[in-house]
Write a protein that holds these residues in place. Structure first.
Motif, mmCIF file in Angstrom:
data_model
loop_
_atom_site.group_PDB
_atom_site.id
_atom_site.type_symbol
_atom_site.label_atom_id
_atom_site.label_comp_id
_atom_site.label_asym_id
_atom_site.label_seq_id
_atom_site.Cartn_x
_atom_site.Cartn_y
_atom_site.Cartn_z
ATOM 1 N N VAL A 7 0.839 -1.206 0.000
ATOM 2 C CA VAL A 7 0.000 0.000 0.000
ATOM 3 C C VAL A 7 0.866 1.245 0.000
ATOM 4 C CG1 VAL A 7 -1.657 1.331 1.354
ATOM 5 C CG2 VAL A 7 -1.984 -1.119 1.048
ATOM 6 N N ALA A 8 1.926 1.252 0.808
ATOM 7 C CA ALA A 8 2.824 2.400 0.847
ATOM 8 C C ALA A 8 3.506 2.607 -0.502
ATOM 9 C CB ALA A 8 3.865 2.203 1.947
ATOM 10 N N ALA A 9 3.880 1.525 -1.175
ATOM 11 C CA ALA A 9 4.512 1.647 -2.487
ATOM 12 C C ALA A 9 3.545 2.230 -3.508
ATOM 13 C CB ALA A 9 5.019 0.284 -2.949
ATOM 14 N N VAL A 10 2.285 1.810 -3.472
ATOM 15 C CA VAL A 10 1.287 2.336 -4.414
ATOM 16 C C VAL A 10 1.025 3.813 -4.143
ATOM 17 C CG1 VAL A 10 -1.133 2.187 -5.098
ATOM 18 C CG2 VAL A 10 0.222 0.107 -4.882
ATOM 19 N N VAL A 11 0.905 4.190 -2.862
ATOM 20 C CA VAL A 11 0.685 5.599 -2.514
ATOM 21 C C VAL A 11 1.876 6.442 -2.942
ATOM 22 C CG1 VAL A 11 0.440 7.193 -0.569
ATOM 23 C CG2 VAL A 11 -0.949 5.131 -0.669
ATOM 24 N N LEU A 12 3.087 5.949 -2.686
ATOM 25 C CA LEU A 12 4.289 6.675 -3.093
ATOM 26 C C LEU A 12 4.363 6.826 -4.608
ATOM 27 C CD1 LEU A 12 6.958 7.993 -2.214
ATOM 28 C CD2 LEU A 12 8.022 5.750 -2.517
ATOM 29 N N ALA A 13 4.029 5.756 -5.337
ATOM 30 C CA ALA A 13 4.031 5.840 -6.800
ATOM 31 C C ALA A 13 2.994 6.858 -7.278
ATOM 32 C CB ALA A 13 3.751 4.471 -7.408
ATOM 33 N N GLY A 14 1.829 6.891 -6.655
ATOM 34 C CA GLY A 14 0.805 7.864 -7.031
ATOM 35 C C GLY A 14 1.258 9.288 -6.781
ATOM 36 N N VAL A 15 1.871 9.525 -5.617
ATOM 37 C CA VAL A 15 2.362 10.872 -5.306
ATOM 38 C C VAL A 15 3.456 11.273 -6.281
ATOM 39 C CG1 VAL A 15 3.612 12.212 -3.561
ATOM 40 C CG2 VAL A 15 1.680 10.791 -2.884
ATOM 41 N N LEU A 16 4.345 10.361 -6.598
ATOM 42 C CA LEU A 16 5.412 10.675 -7.553
ATOM 43 C C LEU A 16 4.870 10.957 -8.948
ATOM 44 C CD1 LEU A 16 8.219 8.162 -6.502
ATOM 45 C CD2 LEU A 16 8.179 10.641 -6.191
ATOM 46 N N LEU A 17 3.871 10.206 -9.391
ATOM 47 C CA LEU A 17 3.289 10.449 -10.713
ATOM 48 C C LEU A 17 2.588 11.806 -10.775
ATOM 49 C CD1 LEU A 17 1.903 6.944 -11.695
ATOM 50 C CD2 LEU A 17 3.733 8.227 -12.804
ATOM 51 N N VAL A 18 1.840 12.154 -9.732
ATOM 52 C CA VAL A 18 1.159 13.453 -9.709
ATOM 53 C C VAL A 18 2.190 14.581 -9.687
ATOM 54 C CG1 VAL A 18 -0.288 14.950 -8.282
ATOM 55 C CG2 VAL A 18 -0.960 12.592 -8.691
ATOM 56 N N THR A 19 3.232 14.422 -8.878
ATOM 57 C CA THR A 19 4.272 15.443 -8.810
ATOM 58 C C THR A 19 4.980 15.581 -10.153
ATOM 59 O OG1 THR A 19 4.569 14.932 -6.473
ATOM 60 C CG2 THR A 19 6.328 16.154 -7.544
ATOM 61 N N ALA A 20 5.279 14.463 -10.809
ATOM 62 C CA ALA A 20 5.936 14.514 -12.114
ATOM 63 C C ALA A 20 5.040 15.179 -13.153
ATOM 64 C CB ALA A 20 6.320 13.104 -12.564
ATOM 65 N N ALA A 21 3.740 14.897 -13.116
ATOM 66 C CA ALA A 21 2.825 15.520 -14.072
ATOM 67 C C ALA A 21 2.735 17.024 -13.843
ATOM 68 C CB ALA A 21 1.447 14.881 -13.957
ATOM 69 N N MET A 22 2.687 17.436 -12.591
ATOM 70 C CA MET A 22 2.625 18.877 -12.304
ATOM 71 C C MET A 22 3.912 19.585 -12.717
ATOM 72 S SD MET A 22 0.609 18.777 -8.658
ATOM 73 C CE MET A 22 0.799 20.497 -8.343
#
Length: 121
Positions: A7-22
């Motif tokens: 779960v932590a890996a999925v949340v971290l991947a989501g945060v990283l993807l949103v940050t990269a998109a922004m």
């Protein structure tokens, strides 16, 4: 503990993807607004008249009816594909009949309210 790690890996991947998109948007997007960029643009049609327009509530009813029938199709087509399975039995048939009954009840309600007439007032 492995579940929490996943779960932590999925949340971290989501945060990283949103940050990269922004960050990519900030790097690629133009910074200077032009007069052409400030004009209203709607489906390739130049704006005419005032910028404020009200939509009628009846379109919401049409959208609701579309969603009802789309959901109906989404549930009935897969059920029809697995209907040949002998393990489904009578219970599956009863469940689908209840589902179709609820959809028909909604259709009767919409018809009684006049939502299915073409000549809306």
């Amino acid at each position: 503990m492995e579940g929490y790690l996943a779960v932590a890996a999925v949340v971290l991947a989501g945060v990283l993807l949103v940050t990269a998109a922004m960050l990519a948007r900030r790097l690629v997007a133009p910074r200077a607004a032009t007069p052409a960029g400030r004009t209203t643009y709607e489906s390739g049609v130049d704006p005419v008249g005032a910028g404020w327009a009200q939509s009628q509530v009846r379109y919401l009813s049409f959208a609701f009816l579309y969603v009802v029938f789309a959901v109906d199709a989404v549930y009935l087509f897969p059920w029809a594909l697995v209907l040949r399975d002998a393990d489904l039995g009578v219970a599956s048939l009863v469940e689908v009949l209840v589902f179709v009954g609820v959809v028909l009840l909604g259709l009767v309600h919409a018809a009684r309210r006049g939502l299915l007439r073409w000549d809306l007032p």
